[in-house]
Design an enzyme around this catalytic site. Structure first.
Site, PDB file in Angstrom:
ATOM      1  N   LYS A   1      -1.166  -2.396   6.619  1.00 27.42           N
ATOM      2  CA  LYS A   1      -1.375  -1.759   5.306  1.00 27.42           C
ATOM      3  C   LYS A   1      -1.697  -0.268   5.411  1.00 27.42           C
ATOM      4  CE  LYS A   1      -2.778  -6.023   3.041  1.00 27.42           C
ATOM      5  NZ  LYS A   1      -3.783  -6.715   2.193  1.00 27.42           N
TER       6      LYS A   1
ATOM      7  N   ASP B   1      -3.838  -5.456  -4.386  1.00 27.37           N
ATOM      8  CA  ASP B   1      -4.873  -6.416  -3.965  1.00 27.37           C
ATOM      9  C   ASP B   1      -6.079  -6.420  -4.911  1.00 27.37           C
ATOM     10  OD1 ASP B   1      -3.579  -7.422  -1.703  1.00 27.37           O
ATOM     11  OD2 ASP B   1      -4.302  -5.793  -0.440  1.00 27.37           O
TER      12      ASP B   1
END
Ligand code: ATR
Length: 271
Positions: free
Chosen positions: A66, A102
């Site tokens: 990420k 997220d």
């Protein structure tokens, strides 16, 4: 032409994302294919470039890439910048757009699926790594009375808060070690890697308020944290809802259509 998407990770074999996106596509009548790809630990950027060259339209990114996805994005959303990490890439003509779904995924699971109103509540967030950093801003946006970031290495939690909010946000945001945890919380979130090694962070007894929710971002098995919370009388939730909700937000970014998540969460639970 079928539009193609993928999720990059390492490992990736057990990813549920292809099933989730296939269910969304079927539900919304979107013509797309979504696969999982193992990127080599030292070859993430090349894997992304390769998929783009093949005509891929976008990609999700999971552990441990990420931060690298953040670095290779040519344009970043505000929430990706706040998270310092990217989990959703959209390939445009000359651009790679980086976003992070997220945090909104967690908040949508808490508010939408679990019926939690966070306004005026006390929240304890355990962990100070990437997982915690990404969810801190959207949690604060819900207007809690307090968000306390607790970490085994207290200095890392303090750094995280100082880095994300150099001007501070007053008494609403604080950080420390487990010995600093006091009072009762309405929501306790486990964003540490402790569940992976079967460990229980050293939480004090009696920290759950009446009707409190314990949330473990991990899913797929009962964790020592959720077992502890159950013994302490708290309501428990794992991270499966967050997984589906972050996927729904990515699907919306790519396709402009918002899938209904409840039947997909139920489908995954049933398996
Ligand atoms: P991620 O990107 O998934 O957040 P990370 O950056 O490696 O992963 O962060 C892992 C987090 O889990 C850290 O907050 C870590 O605490 P430290 O900063 O003190 O290392 C926390 N963690 C890992 N194992 C733990 C354990 N057994 N008990 C408590 N916290 C733990």
């Amino acid at each position: 032409m079928t539009d193609r998407y993928t999720v990059f990770g390492n490992p990736i074999a057990h990813s549920k994302s292809p099933r989730i996106h296939a269910a969304f596509a079927e539900q919304t009548g979107q013509n797309l294919a979504y696969e999982a790809r193992l990127a080599p630990l030292d070859g993430f950027a090349a894997a992304v470039a390769g998929f783009r060259d093949e005509g891929g339209r976008g990609a999700n990114v999971t552990v441990p890439f990420k931060e690298q996805a953040y670095a290779l994005s040519t344009s970043l959303s505000a929430r990706a910048r706040a998270a310092g990490a990217v989990n959703t890439l959209t390939f445009a003509a000359d651009d790679v757009l980086g976003d992070n779904t997220d945090g909104v995924g967690l908040v949508n699971d808490l508010a939408g699926n679990l019926g939690l109103d966070l306004a005026g509540k006390r929240i304890l967030l355990m962990g100070a790594g990437g997982a915690a950093r990404g969810v801190m801003p959207p949690l604060l946006e819900q207007g809690p009375a307090e968000l306390f970031i607790v970490n085994r290495t207290a200095a890392k939690a303090e750094e995280l808060v100082a880095l994300a909010y150099p001007q501070g946000v007053g008494a609403r945001l604080a950080a420390g070690g487990y010995a600093d945890v006091s009072g009762r919380f309405d929501l306790v979130i486990n964003a540490t890697a402790a569940s992976l090694s079967g460990d229980l962070p050293p939480l004090p007894a009696g920290l759950f308020a009446d009707g409190a929710l314990a949330y473990d971002m991990m899913y797929g098995k009962d964790t020592p944290f959720l077992a502890f919370a159950r013994r302490e009388g708290a309501r428990c939730a794992d991270g499966l809802g967050m997984l589906v909700e972050q996927a729904a937000e990515a699907f919306f970014l790519w396709r402009g259509v918002r899938p209904v998540t409840a039947p997909v969460i139920a489908l995954l639970r049933a398996n």
